[in-house]
Design an enzyme around this catalytic site. Structure first.
Site, PDB file in Angstrom:
ATOM      1  N   GLU A 296       5.233  14.640   0.788  1.00 26.83           N
ATOM      2  CA  GLU A 296       3.954  14.523   0.097  1.00 26.83           C
ATOM      3  C   GLU A 296       4.214  14.182  -1.364  1.00 26.83           C
ATOM      4  O   GLU A 296       5.233  14.545  -1.939  1.00 26.83           O
ATOM      5  CB  GLU A 296       3.141  15.818   0.181  1.00 26.83           C
ATOM      6  CG  GLU A 296       2.473  16.023   1.512  1.00 26.83           C
ATOM      7  CD  GLU A 296       1.401  17.095   1.509  1.00 26.83           C
ATOM      8  OE1 GLU A 296       0.986  17.571   0.421  1.00 26.83           O
ATOM      9  OE2 GLU A 296       0.958  17.461   2.605  1.00 26.83           O
TER      10      GLU A 296
ATOM     11  N   HIS B  21      -3.220  13.724  -3.931  1.00 27.97           N
ATOM     12  CA  HIS B  21      -1.965  13.935  -3.213  1.00 27.97           C
ATOM     13  C   HIS B  21      -2.060  13.256  -1.851  1.00 27.97           C
ATOM     14  O   HIS B  21      -3.125  12.817  -1.438  1.00 27.97           O
ATOM     15  CB  HIS B  21      -1.609  15.418  -3.098  1.00 27.97           C
ATOM     16  CG  HIS B  21      -2.481  16.215  -2.187  1.00 27.97           C
ATOM     17  ND1 HIS B  21      -3.712  16.687  -2.563  1.00 27.97           N
ATOM     18  CD2 HIS B  21      -2.293  16.635  -0.917  1.00 27.97           C
ATOM     19  CE1 HIS B  21      -4.245  17.365  -1.568  1.00 27.97           C
ATOM     20  NE2 HIS B  21      -3.407  17.343  -0.544  1.00 27.97           N
TER      21      HIS B  21
ATOM     22  N   HIS C 298      -1.220  13.075   2.431  1.00 31.78           N
ATOM     23  CA  HIS C 298      -1.064  13.821   3.683  1.00 31.78           C
ATOM     24  C   HIS C 298      -0.465  12.861   4.706  1.00 31.78           C
ATOM     25  O   HIS C 298      -0.798  11.666   4.698  1.00 31.78           O
ATOM     26  CB  HIS C 298      -2.404  14.298   4.220  1.00 31.78           C
ATOM     27  CG  HIS C 298      -2.885  15.594   3.658  1.00 31.78           C
ATOM     28  ND1 HIS C 298      -3.951  16.269   4.185  1.00 31.78           N
ATOM     29  CD2 HIS C 298      -2.448  16.357   2.618  1.00 31.78           C
ATOM     30  CE1 HIS C 298      -4.176  17.379   3.507  1.00 31.78           C
ATOM     31  NE2 HIS C 298      -3.276  17.446   2.535  1.00 31.78           N
TER      32      HIS C 298
ATOM     33  N   ASP D 224      -5.831  23.277   0.096  1.00 32.34           N
ATOM     34  CA  ASP D 224      -6.355  22.224  -0.783  1.00 32.34           C
ATOM     35  C   ASP D 224      -7.685  22.653  -1.392  1.00 32.34           C
ATOM     36  O   ASP D 224      -7.888  22.577  -2.606  1.00 32.34           O
ATOM     37  CB  ASP D 224      -6.577  20.910  -0.016  1.00 32.34           C
ATOM     38  CG  ASP D 224      -5.301  20.231   0.415  1.00 32.34           C
ATOM     39  OD1 ASP D 224      -4.259  20.414  -0.251  1.00 32.34           O
ATOM     40  OD2 ASP D 224      -5.341  19.498   1.425  1.00 32.34           O
TER      41      ASP D 224
END
Length: 158
Positions: free
Chosen positions: A38, A100, A102, A113
């Site tokens: 990630e 970010h 995934h 999150d």
């Protein structure tokens, strides 16, 4: 370009535009391989009433913690970039949120999150909601998060 550039709340009261360079940065961090970790960073840009233009993102630094299913942004490098942009633009370019990746085709936020986003939204000095973006392999999840409310998921504008 794989990802769509323009997003809006369902009622079209809030619009978000992502610069091409931002989409290119997202593309370069997609988790296509099982060995890809990630990635993430800050969303920086300008505010126009309720609307936002994301002009730049920070990308992972060597100090960030990156695993297949986890990313922890360490503040030092990202914060320095955000503060430099703020000063150089006389406060025009500002922190707007977080992004970010995934390892999903069409990403969905985890409970972690959502908890982290609510905490970050509560720390906003300007009182504005925070923008949160998750980059998947085939699409984005774009959401506006207020500290005391559930998020408002944005839709792509074609």
């Amino acid at each position: 370009m794989l990802f769509l550039r323009y997003w809006a709340t369902p009622d079209r009261r809030v619009l978000v535009s992502l610069n091409e360079s931002v989409l290119e940065d997202f593309q370069s961090h997609i988790q296509n391989l099982p060995s890809d970790h990630e990635a993430g960073g800050l969303l920086l840009g300008t505010v126009h009433g309720a609307h936002m233009i994301i002009t730049e993102v920070t990308v992972p630094t060597l100090k960030d913690k990156q695993c297949r299913y986890f990313f922890e942004r360490m503040p030092f490098g990202h914060r320095a970039i955000a503060e430099a942009r703020w000063r150089a633009s006389a406060g025009i370019i500002r922190y707007l949120g977080e992004w970010h990746t995934h390892p999903q085709d069409h990403p969905t936020p985890s409970g972690l999150d959502r908890t982290e986003w609510a905490l970050l939204a509560g720390k906003r000095a300007d009182g504005r909601p925070m923008l949160a973006i998750i980059v998947g392999r085939q699409g984005l999840h774009v959401e506006i998060v207020s500290p005391n409310e559930s998020g408002l998921i944005m839709e792509p504008i074609f």
